[in-house]
Design a protein around this motif. Structure first.
Motif, mmCIF file in Angstrom:
data_model
loop_
_atom_site.group_PDB
_atom_site.id
_atom_site.type_symbol
_atom_site.label_atom_id
_atom_site.label_comp_id
_atom_site.label_asym_id
_atom_site.label_seq_id
_atom_site.Cartn_x
_atom_site.Cartn_y
_atom_site.Cartn_z
ATOM 1 N N LYS A 27 0.839 -1.201 0.000
ATOM 2 C CA LYS A 27 0.000 0.000 0.000
ATOM 3 C C LYS A 27 0.875 1.253 0.000
ATOM 4 C CE LYS A 27 -4.085 -1.894 2.347
ATOM 5 N NZ LYS A 27 -4.899 -1.833 3.591
ATOM 6 N N ALA A 28 1.914 1.244 0.828
ATOM 7 C CA ALA A 28 2.823 2.388 0.884
ATOM 8 C C ALA A 28 3.563 2.557 -0.447
ATOM 9 C CB ALA A 28 3.824 2.203 2.024
ATOM 10 N N ALA A 29 3.937 1.434 -1.062
ATOM 11 C CA ALA A 29 4.653 1.492 -2.337
ATOM 12 C C ALA A 29 3.779 2.095 -3.429
ATOM 13 C CB ALA A 29 5.118 0.098 -2.736
ATOM 14 N N LEU A 30 2.508 1.711 -3.458
ATOM 15 C CA LEU A 30 1.612 2.259 -4.471
ATOM 16 C C LEU A 30 1.407 3.754 -4.261
ATOM 17 C CD1 LEU A 30 -0.165 1.747 -6.905
ATOM 18 C CD2 LEU A 30 -2.027 1.124 -5.361
ATOM 19 N N THR A 31 1.261 4.155 -3.011
ATOM 20 C CA THR A 31 1.134 5.577 -2.711
ATOM 21 C C THR A 31 2.379 6.334 -3.157
ATOM 22 O OG1 THR A 31 -0.291 5.128 -0.800
ATOM 23 C CG2 THR A 31 0.783 7.268 -0.867
ATOM 24 N N GLU A 32 3.544 5.753 -2.907
ATOM 25 C CA GLU A 32 4.802 6.385 -3.301
ATOM 26 C C GLU A 32 4.909 6.484 -4.821
ATOM 27 O OE1 GLU A 32 8.376 8.294 -3.080
ATOM 28 O OE2 GLU A 32 7.010 7.844 -1.415
ATOM 29 N N LEU A 33 4.510 5.428 -5.514
ATOM 30 C CA LEU A 33 4.587 5.430 -6.974
ATOM 31 C C LEU A 33 3.664 6.488 -7.565
ATOM 32 C CD1 LEU A 33 5.715 4.097 -9.535
ATOM 33 C CD2 LEU A 33 3.844 2.437 -9.399
ATOM 34 N N GLN A 34 2.461 6.595 -7.012
ATOM 35 C CA GLN A 34 1.517 7.596 -7.496
ATOM 36 C C GLN A 34 2.002 9.006 -7.174
ATOM 37 O OE1 GLN A 34 -2.281 4.667 -6.486
ATOM 38 N NE2 GLN A 34 -2.462 6.822 -6.068
ATOM 39 N N SER A 35 2.660 9.160 -6.035
ATOM 40 C CA SER A 35 3.110 10.479 -5.600
ATOM 41 C C SER A 35 4.372 10.938 -6.323
ATOM 42 C CB SER A 35 3.353 10.463 -4.088
ATOM 43 O OG SER A 35 3.907 11.677 -3.644
ATOM 44 N N SER A 36 5.340 10.038 -6.447
ATOM 45 C CA SER A 36 6.659 10.419 -6.974
ATOM 46 C C SER A 36 6.864 10.075 -8.437
ATOM 47 C CB SER A 36 7.764 9.749 -6.139
ATOM 48 O OG SER A 36 7.668 10.136 -4.790
ATOM 49 N N GLY A 37 6.004 9.189 -8.975
ATOM 50 C CA GLY A 37 6.228 8.745 -10.343
ATOM 51 C C GLY A 37 7.380 7.760 -10.404
ATOM 52 N N TRP A 38 7.548 7.145 -11.571
ATOM 53 C CA TRP A 38 8.580 6.116 -11.711
ATOM 54 C C TRP A 38 9.975 6.680 -11.492
ATOM 55 C CZ3 TRP A 38 9.198 1.292 -11.135
ATOM 56 C CH2 TRP A 38 10.249 0.597 -11.735
ATOM 57 N N GLY A 39 10.193 7.909 -11.925
ATOM 58 C CA GLY A 39 11.522 8.494 -11.787
ATOM 59 C C GLY A 39 11.956 8.681 -10.342
ATOM 60 N N GLY A 40 11.012 8.939 -9.455
ATOM 61 C CA GLY A 40 11.347 9.144 -8.053
ATOM 62 C C GLY A 40 11.053 7.955 -7.165
ATOM 63 N N VAL A 46 10.271 3.969 -0.509
ATOM 64 C CA VAL A 46 9.189 3.082 -0.083
ATOM 65 C C VAL A 46 9.414 2.623 1.350
ATOM 66 C CG1 VAL A 46 8.058 0.856 -0.480
ATOM 67 C CG2 VAL A 46 8.669 2.315 -2.417
ATOM 68 N N ALA A 47 10.662 2.249 1.661
ATOM 69 C CA ALA A 47 10.969 1.807 3.022
ATOM 70 C C ALA A 47 10.664 2.907 4.032
ATOM 71 C CB ALA A 47 12.432 1.385 3.104
ATOM 72 N N ARG A 48 11.035 4.120 3.667
ATOM 73 C CA ARG A 48 10.787 5.251 4.574
ATOM 74 C C ARG A 48 9.285 5.476 4.757
ATOM 75 N NH1 ARG A 48 14.094 8.315 2.322
ATOM 76 N NH2 ARG A 48 12.685 9.327 0.831
ATOM 77 N N ARG A 49 8.535 5.430 3.683
ATOM 78 C CA ARG A 49 7.091 5.656 3.783
ATOM 79 C C ARG A 49 6.410 4.528 4.557
ATOM 80 N NH1 ARG A 49 3.216 8.718 0.958
ATOM 81 N NH2 ARG A 49 4.800 9.557 -0.468
ATOM 82 N N ALA A 50 6.919 3.288 4.382
ATOM 83 C CA ALA A 50 6.293 2.129 5.018
ATOM 84 C C ALA A 50 6.788 1.895 6.440
ATOM 85 C CB ALA A 50 6.550 0.879 4.180
ATOM 86 N N GLY A 110 -8.039 4.878 -13.448
ATOM 87 C CA GLY A 110 -7.816 5.244 -12.054
ATOM 88 C C GLY A 110 -6.337 5.481 -11.784
ATOM 89 N N PRO A 111 -6.010 6.160 -10.694
ATOM 90 C CA PRO A 111 -4.616 6.518 -10.405
ATOM 91 C C PRO A 111 -3.689 5.324 -10.232
ATOM 92 C CG PRO A 111 -6.056 6.986 -8.520
ATOM 93 C CD PRO A 111 -6.943 6.689 -9.682
ATOM 94 N N ALA A 112 -4.174 4.226 -9.656
ATOM 95 C CA ALA A 112 -3.313 3.059 -9.466
ATOM 96 C C ALA A 112 -2.915 2.462 -10.808
ATOM 97 C CB ALA A 112 -4.014 2.014 -8.603
ATOM 98 N N SER A 113 -3.897 2.248 -11.678
ATOM 99 C CA SER A 113 -3.620 1.674 -12.988
ATOM 100 C C SER A 113 -2.715 2.578 -13.818
ATOM 101 C CB SER A 113 -4.928 1.427 -13.737
ATOM 102 O OG SER A 113 -4.683 0.914 -15.036
ATOM 103 N N VAL A 114 -2.963 3.872 -13.772
ATOM 104 C CA VAL A 114 -2.150 4.814 -14.548
ATOM 105 C C VAL A 114 -0.698 4.765 -14.079
ATOM 106 C CG1 VAL A 114 -1.740 7.256 -15.017
ATOM 107 C CG2 VAL A 114 -4.061 6.343 -15.127
ATOM 108 N N ALA A 115 -0.482 4.767 -12.770
ATOM 109 C CA ALA A 115 0.881 4.731 -12.232
ATOM 110 C C ALA A 115 1.585 3.439 -12.619
ATOM 111 C CB ALA A 115 0.842 4.884 -10.714
ATOM 112 N N LEU A 116 0.893 2.316 -12.531
ATOM 113 C CA LEU A 116 1.506 1.027 -12.856
ATOM 114 C C LEU A 116 1.776 0.901 -14.350
ATOM 115 C CD1 LEU A 116 -0.571 -1.276 -10.486
ATOM 116 C CD2 LEU A 116 1.862 -0.714 -10.283
ATOM 117 N N ASN A 117 0.868 1.403 -15.178
ATOM 118 C CA ASN A 117 1.097 1.357 -16.619
ATOM 119 C C ASN A 117 2.290 2.212 -17.022
ATOM 120 O OD1 ASN A 117 -1.048 0.009 -18.664
ATOM 121 N ND2 ASN A 117 -2.056 0.474 -16.712
ATOM 122 N N ARG A 118 2.428 3.371 -16.424
ATOM 123 C CA ARG A 118 3.572 4.227 -16.736
ATOM 124 C C ARG A 118 4.875 3.558 -16.324
ATOM 125 N NH1 ARG A 118 0.732 9.926 -14.836
ATOM 126 N NH2 ARG A 118 -0.256 10.397 -16.852
ATOM 127 N N ALA A 119 4.857 2.884 -15.180
ATOM 128 C CA ALA A 119 6.051 2.157 -14.757
ATOM 129 C C ALA A 119 6.346 1.003 -15.702
ATOM 130 C CB ALA A 119 5.872 1.644 -13.330
#
Length: 215
Positions: A27-40, A46-50, A110-119
């Motif tokens: 859950k934390a990883a998905l939030t991080e991916l949506q927030s920072s994008g693949w580049g960040g 993820v470890a810090r957020r989780a 949705g934001p989850a799918s968009v973030a994962l597709n971009r990655a």
């Protein structure tokens, strides 16, 4: 004098706690991916957020791509449950297909799918994982649904696989690509209207033929 052992938030979790901790990390990883994008998106972030250690993440997922593959699987399971429940719901053929189309558009934009597709677009392996866990798992379920209603005479889909491809194209069109490229996702009202329009066209294309008992 002995003191009770105190657990550290970043210590190695007990075996019984691992599933819950992995869920929390994902859950934390998905939030991080949506927030920072693949580049960040990094294991450290993820470890810090989780509230976990990088060592734990590496032991569970191997590397960043492994973590994203786990995210893809988790998102796919949730999506599969939603879409399967829709296909198994009561209601007319048209109503069930309209709800499926609406849920499909909601998931894909949705934001989850968009973030994962971009990655996934950055890696052939991740792209293959996304295809395998997504459309390739849902497709057979929809094909079976179409075949069942063809046997009942409600529609005429002698090639359920081809019919599913047509259905998917009518529903999704270029909407997902536009959102991936930065366009605003369709609103709830727009998704419902597009879903209804797609199913109207699909049922017109696959109207029953030579089925005197068709509904």
């Amino acid at each position: 004098m002995s003191s009770p052992r105190s657990g550290s938030r970043r210590g190695r979790p007990r075996a019984a706690d691992v599933p819950a901790r992995q869920t929390a990390v994902l859950k934390a990883a998905l939030t991080e991916l949506q927030s920072s994008g693949w580049g960040g998106f990094t294991m450290e972030a993820v470890a810090r957020r989780a509230g976990a250690s990088k060592e734990t993440l590496y032991s569970w997922f191997g590397n960043r791509d492994g973590l994203v593959r786990a995210l893809i699987r988790r998102n796919a399971e949730s999506s599969l449950e939603t879409l399967t429940a829709g296909l198994e719901s009561s209601g007319s053929l048209e109503t069930v297909l309209q709800q499926y189309a609406y849920e499909l558009l909601t998931l894909l934009t949705g934001p989850a799918s968009v973030a994962l597709n971009r990655a996934a677009m950055t890696s052939p392996d991740l792209a293959q994982a996304l295809r395998s866990e997504g459309r390739h798992r849902v497709g057979p379920l929809v094909e079976a649904f179409l075949a069942e209603h063809t046997r009942a005479g409600r529609i005429d889909c002698p090639d359920p696989g081809g019919a599913f491809a047509v259905l998917y194209g009518l529903v999704v069109r270029d909407t997902q690509i536009e959102v991936l490229l930065g366009a605003d996702p369709p609103t709830d009202i727009q998704r419902r209207a597009r879903a209804d329009e797609a199913i109207t066209a699909f049922l017109r294309l696959y109207a029953p033929r030579d089925h005197p008992d068709g509904e």
